[in-house]
Design a protein around this motif. Structure first.
Motif, PDB file in Angstrom:
ATOM      1  N   VAL A  82       0.833  -1.201   0.000  1.00  0.00           N
ATOM      2  CA  VAL A  82       0.000   0.000   0.000  1.00  0.00           C
ATOM      3  C   VAL A  82       0.873   1.259   0.000  1.00  0.00           C
ATOM      4  CG1 VAL A  82      -1.647   1.354   1.366  1.00  0.00           C
ATOM      5  CG2 VAL A  82      -1.967  -1.113   1.100  1.00  0.00           C
ATOM      6  N   VAL A  83       1.909   1.247   0.846  1.00  0.00           N
ATOM      7  CA  VAL A  83       2.817   2.406   0.936  1.00  0.00           C
ATOM      8  C   VAL A  83       3.486   2.686  -0.410  1.00  0.00           C
ATOM      9  CG1 VAL A  83       4.927   3.286   1.997  1.00  0.00           C
ATOM     10  CG2 VAL A  83       3.222   2.085   3.401  1.00  0.00           C
ATOM     11  N   TRP A  84       4.020   1.636  -1.009  1.00  0.00           N
ATOM     12  CA  TRP A  84       4.724   1.827  -2.272  1.00  0.00           C
ATOM     13  C   TRP A  84       3.765   2.122  -3.417  1.00  0.00           C
ATOM     14  CZ3 TRP A  84       9.211   3.174  -1.179  1.00  0.00           C
ATOM     15  CH2 TRP A  84       9.961   2.555  -0.181  1.00  0.00           C
ATOM     16  N   ALA A  85       2.520   1.666  -3.309  1.00  0.00           N
ATOM     17  CA  ALA A  85       1.518   1.975  -4.333  1.00  0.00           C
ATOM     18  C   ALA A  85       1.230   3.478  -4.364  1.00  0.00           C
ATOM     19  CB  ALA A  85       0.236   1.194  -4.079  1.00  0.00           C
ATOM     20  N   ILE A  86       1.245   4.119  -3.185  1.00  0.00           N
ATOM     21  CA  ILE A  86       1.034   5.564  -3.122  1.00  0.00           C
ATOM     22  C   ILE A  86       2.148   6.287  -3.878  1.00  0.00           C
ATOM     23  CG2 ILE A  86       0.934   7.569  -1.595  1.00  0.00           C
ATOM     24  CD1 ILE A  86      -0.263   5.705   0.543  1.00  0.00           C
ATOM     25  N   LEU A  87       3.399   5.918  -3.596  1.00  0.00           N
ATOM     26  CA  LEU A  87       4.541   6.548  -4.263  1.00  0.00           C
ATOM     27  C   LEU A  87       4.519   6.291  -5.768  1.00  0.00           C
ATOM     28  CD1 LEU A  87       7.166   8.147  -3.742  1.00  0.00           C
ATOM     29  CD2 LEU A  87       8.367   5.956  -3.616  1.00  0.00           C
ATOM     30  N   LEU A  88       4.127   5.089  -6.147  1.00  0.00           N
ATOM     31  CA  LEU A  88       4.043   4.735  -7.561  1.00  0.00           C
ATOM     32  C   LEU A  88       3.054   5.636  -8.285  1.00  0.00           C
ATOM     33  CD1 LEU A  88       5.048   2.647  -9.686  1.00  0.00           C
ATOM     34  CD2 LEU A  88       3.061   1.257  -9.090  1.00  0.00           C
ATOM     35  N   GLY A  89       1.902   5.882  -7.659  1.00  0.00           N
ATOM     36  CA  GLY A  89       0.891   6.733  -8.267  1.00  0.00           C
ATOM     37  C   GLY A  89       1.328   8.182  -8.372  1.00  0.00           C
ATOM     38  N   LEU A  90       1.930   8.703  -7.303  1.00  0.00           N
ATOM     39  CA  LEU A  90       2.399  10.087  -7.318  1.00  0.00           C
ATOM     40  C   LEU A  90       3.453  10.309  -8.393  1.00  0.00           C
ATOM     41  CD1 LEU A  90       2.660  10.797  -3.466  1.00  0.00           C
ATOM     42  CD2 LEU A  90       0.954  11.709  -5.068  1.00  0.00           C
ATOM     43  N   GLY A  91       4.262   9.295  -8.646  1.00  0.00           N
ATOM     44  CA  GLY A  91       5.303   9.420  -9.657  1.00  0.00           C
ATOM     45  C   GLY A  91       4.774   9.425 -11.072  1.00  0.00           C
ATOM     46  N   ALA A  92       3.601   8.827 -11.284  1.00  0.00           N
ATOM     47  CA  ALA A  92       3.089   8.660 -12.647  1.00  0.00           C
ATOM     48  C   ALA A  92       2.256   9.838 -13.150  1.00  0.00           C
ATOM     49  CB  ALA A  92       2.260   7.379 -12.731  1.00  0.00           C
ATOM     50  N   GLY A  93       1.471  10.459 -12.267  1.00  0.00           N
ATOM     51  CA  GLY A  93       0.471  11.426 -12.714  1.00  0.00           C
ATOM     52  C   GLY A  93       1.022  12.677 -13.378  1.00  0.00           C
ATOM     53  N   ALA A  94       1.939  13.365 -12.697  1.00  0.00           N
ATOM     54  CA  ALA A  94       2.439  14.627 -13.226  1.00  0.00           C
ATOM     55  C   ALA A  94       3.187  14.436 -14.538  1.00  0.00           C
ATOM     56  CB  ALA A  94       3.345  15.300 -12.191  1.00  0.00           C
ATOM     57  N   VAL A  95       4.006  13.392 -14.624  1.00  0.00           N
ATOM     58  CA  VAL A  95       4.786  13.177 -15.845  1.00  0.00           C
ATOM     59  C   VAL A  95       3.872  12.818 -17.015  1.00  0.00           C
ATOM     60  CG1 VAL A  95       5.218  10.715 -15.376  1.00  0.00           C
ATOM     61  CG2 VAL A  95       6.791  12.014 -16.820  1.00  0.00           C
ATOM     62  N   ASP A  96       2.787  12.106 -16.750  1.00  0.00           N
ATOM     63  CA  ASP A  96       1.850  11.743 -17.806  1.00  0.00           C
ATOM     64  C   ASP A  96       1.222  12.993 -18.416  1.00  0.00           C
ATOM     65  OD1 ASP A  96       0.523  10.069 -19.474  1.00  0.00           O
ATOM     66  OD2 ASP A  96      -0.568   8.981 -17.934  1.00  0.00           O
ATOM     67  N   ALA A  97       0.688  13.868 -17.561  1.00  0.00           N
ATOM     68  CA  ALA A  97       0.076  15.105 -18.044  1.00  0.00           C
ATOM     69  C   ALA A  97       1.105  15.996 -18.728  1.00  0.00           C
ATOM     70  CB  ALA A  97      -0.586  15.852 -16.881  1.00  0.00           C
ATOM     71  N   ALA A  98       2.305  16.066 -18.156  1.00  0.00           N
ATOM     72  CA  ALA A  98       3.356  16.941 -18.703  1.00  0.00           C
ATOM     73  C   ALA A  98       3.760  16.514 -20.103  1.00  0.00           C
ATOM     74  CB  ALA A  98       4.567  16.932 -17.777  1.00  0.00           C
ATOM     75  N   LEU A  99       4.060  15.235 -20.278  1.00  0.00           N
ATOM     76  CA  LEU A  99       4.536  14.747 -21.575  1.00  0.00           C
ATOM     77  C   LEU A  99       3.447  14.802 -22.639  1.00  0.00           C
ATOM     78  CD1 LEU A  99       6.798  11.727 -20.551  1.00  0.00           C
ATOM     79  CD2 LEU A  99       7.497  14.021 -21.236  1.00  0.00           C
ATOM     80  N   ASN A 100       2.209  14.462 -22.249  1.00  0.00           N
ATOM     81  CA  ASN A 100       1.119  14.507 -23.222  1.00  0.00           C
ATOM     82  C   ASN A 100       0.881  15.920 -23.729  1.00  0.00           C
ATOM     83  OD1 ASN A 100      -0.032  11.805 -23.654  1.00  0.00           O
ATOM     84  ND2 ASN A 100      -0.383  11.816 -21.471  1.00  0.00           N
ATOM     85  N   ASN A 101       0.894  16.904 -22.829  1.00  0.00           N
ATOM     86  CA  ASN A 101       0.674  18.277 -23.265  1.00  0.00           C
ATOM     87  C   ASN A 101       1.863  18.790 -24.068  1.00  0.00           C
ATOM     88  OD1 ASN A 101      -1.155  20.711 -23.005  1.00  0.00           O
ATOM     89  ND2 ASN A 101       0.770  21.569 -22.271  1.00  0.00           N
ATOM     90  N   PHE A 102       3.068  18.403 -23.678  1.00  0.00           N
ATOM     91  CA  PHE A 102       4.274  18.826 -24.395  1.00  0.00           C
ATOM     92  C   PHE A 102       4.240  18.324 -25.835  1.00  0.00           C
ATOM     93  CE2 PHE A 102       8.727  18.805 -25.638  1.00  0.00           C
ATOM     94  CZ  PHE A 102       9.215  19.980 -25.073  1.00  0.00           C
ATOM     95  N   VAL A 103       3.886  17.062 -26.016  1.00  0.00           N
ATOM     96  CA  VAL A 103       3.834  16.493 -27.367  1.00  0.00           C
ATOM     97  C   VAL A 103       2.666  17.068 -28.154  1.00  0.00           C
ATOM     98  CG1 VAL A 103       3.517  14.362 -28.681  1.00  0.00           C
ATOM     99  CG2 VAL A 103       5.024  14.380 -26.694  1.00  0.00           C
ATOM    100  N   ALA A 104       1.509  17.269 -27.502  1.00  0.00           N
ATOM    101  CA  ALA A 104       0.338  17.822 -28.192  1.00  0.00           C
ATOM    102  C   ALA A 104       0.622  19.217 -28.732  1.00  0.00           C
ATOM    103  CB  ALA A 104      -0.859  17.860 -27.250  1.00  0.00           C
ATOM    104  N   ASN A 105       1.442  19.988 -28.037  1.00  0.00           N
ATOM    105  CA  ASN A 105       1.720  21.367 -28.433  1.00  0.00           C
ATOM    106  C   ASN A 105       2.978  21.533 -29.286  1.00  0.00           C
ATOM    107  OD1 ASN A 105      -0.264  23.404 -27.223  1.00  0.00           O
ATOM    108  ND2 ASN A 105       0.139  22.086 -25.483  1.00  0.00           N
ATOM    109  N   HIS A 106       3.895  20.568 -29.233  1.00  0.00           N
ATOM    110  CA  HIS A 106       5.175  20.720 -29.932  1.00  0.00           C
ATOM    111  C   HIS A 106       5.374  19.728 -31.083  1.00  0.00           C
ATOM    112  CE1 HIS A 106       5.932  22.688 -26.026  1.00  0.00           C
ATOM    113  NE2 HIS A 106       6.766  23.447 -26.694  1.00  0.00           N
ATOM    114  N   TYR A 107       4.528  18.692 -31.142  1.00  0.00           N
ATOM    115  CA  TYR A 107       4.693  17.670 -32.177  1.00  0.00           C
ATOM    116  C   TYR A 107       3.350  17.388 -32.850  1.00  0.00           C
ATOM    117  CZ  TYR A 107       9.250  16.897 -29.970  1.00  0.00           C
ATOM    118  OH  TYR A 107      10.519  17.059 -29.468  1.00  0.00           O
TER     119      TYR A 107
END
Length: 404
Positions: free
Chosen positions: A96-121
């Protein structure tokens, strides 16, 4: 330089996809080791997605403050650390503890990369981006199946993925100077293009409106909710369905589910080429229809081998939907609001990943996992209806051309 950064972004999406399919592939064995009920996998998945939702919602402010490159690196490092934690976890509480960290690590980078590619590529870059996510999602269960086949050693599967993640994090660390250079170059080109050719601008870019007040945003969010609900439900419960209903060995079930992720990966690679001839909306619609047919193959009383085709068709059908919806975001709702709306979309997408598989897990624990294909069919039908309603709204907007 732009091409080099794109390659690094693709590597980052492999990193993002690697953990997403691990839990479902390993759960039939993990459940026995920890002695917990079937629905515990849904709870762990919910916790991971909950962390992702939180980080997605705050991603806009975080990215503005630190930049896409730094957020991507730090998130990759967090994900690698969480996977290493799964390897060492002595009890379900630590998962459970590591699942929290896993989720926090995934969300921001997902939104960041998707918007970066949508606007630059371009659109094909977005589809290929998500095909690389599929590479990670496909490799995950394959690596786990190999680990399980050797004395049911699911922990070794997590260790292997953690090592790969740390390696990719190091690559991201050395790529940090590239991000600002590409962003600055793209802004200069966009400004010159706007001066030379009067660019078409959406009303939402010129009005002081809040993102949630823009017509169609709520339907877009619903489409993302249902899409990720389908994708996550198949990935999480597919192996359990094959083991408990079709009585397949756990390693074979994990391999069959990897065909689903493989279909998703290959489908997104092919979608990149199809974007040269077809619009995003056309690809979304055709994908939903193919996924529906694949779900029917799981639902109908057919021989077990047909289920392989069902999983592959589901993967192929789902392949174009997510990247095409993401790439449509700036043109649907305006570039001014795209980063904020992208964060909302990712948050709602992970809400679907959180609760829709959990609902199935809870009901299946009190009835039977045999209900699995019925849920998949229902989710896909609802997604198709919401998507078509959104298309109807977009056709009425003056700044969205009718491309049917």
């Amino acid at each position: 330089m732009i091409l080099l950064l794109l390659i690094i972004i693709y590597l980052a999406f492999i990193s993002l996809g690697l953990p997403d399919s691990l839990l479902g592939a390993a759960w039939p064995v993990m459940q026995q080791d920890f002695g917990v009920p079937l629905e515990t996998a849904g709870i762990l998945f919910m916790i991971t997605a909950g962390g992702t939702i939180v980080s997605s919602l705050v991603s806009g402010k975080v990215i503005i403050q630190f930049g896409t490159g730094k957020v991507t690196f730090f998130s990759g490092f967090m994900t690698a650390s969480a996977l290493l934690g799964f390897y060492f976890a002595p009890s379900i509480i630590w998962l459970v503890v590591w699942a929290i960290l896993l989720g926090l690590g995934a969300g921001a980078v997902d939104a960041a990369l998707n918007n970066f590619v949508a606007n630059h590529y371009k659109a094909h870059h977005m589809s290929w981006l998500h095909s690389f996510w599929g590479v990670g999602a496909t490799l995950g269960p394959i690596i786990m199946a190999q680990s399980i086949s050797v004395q049911y050693a699911w922990r070794n599967g997590y260790l292997t993925i953690a090592v790969i993640q740390f390696t990719l994090a190091v690559i991201l660390l050395f790529s940090l100077p590239l991000w600002n250079r590409v962003s600055n170059n793209t802004k200069i080109k966009a400004k010159k293009n706007a001066e030379d050719h009067f660019e078409e601008i959406s009303p939402e870019d010129t009005k002081q409106v809040k993102p949630m007040q823009i017509k169609g945003v709520k339907l877009s969010l619903l489409s993302f909710l249902l899409y990720c609900g389908v994708e996550a439900t198949v990935g999480l419960w597919g192996s359990s369905y094959l083991v408990n209903v079709k009585e397949l060995p756990a390693a074979q079930a994990a391999t069959w589910v990897s065909f689903y992720w493989g279909g998703l990966t290959i489908g997104r690679f092919l979608t990149g080429f199809l974007t040269f001839k077809m619009t995003n909306r056309m690809l979304i619609r055709f994908g939903q229809i193919i996924a529906f047919v694949g779900a029917l193959l799981l639902l109908l009383p057919l021989p077990s081998n047909v289920f392989v085709a069902g999983f592959i068709m589901l993967g192929f059908g789902l392949a174009p939907i997510f990247p095409c919806m993401l790439h449509e975001t700036p043109s649907r709702f305006g570039k001014k609001h795209s980063q904020t709306i992208m964060g909302y979309q990712m948050a709602v997408a992970y809400t679907g990943s959180t609760f829709l598989p959990l609902i199935l897990g809870i009901i299946a624990s009190n009835t039977s996992i045999v209900i699995f294909p019925f849920f998949i069919v229902f989710y896909i039908v609802m997604m198709l209806l919401s998507s078509e309603k959104l298309n109807d709204i977009l056709r009425k907007k003056a700044f969205v051309p009718n491309k049917y």
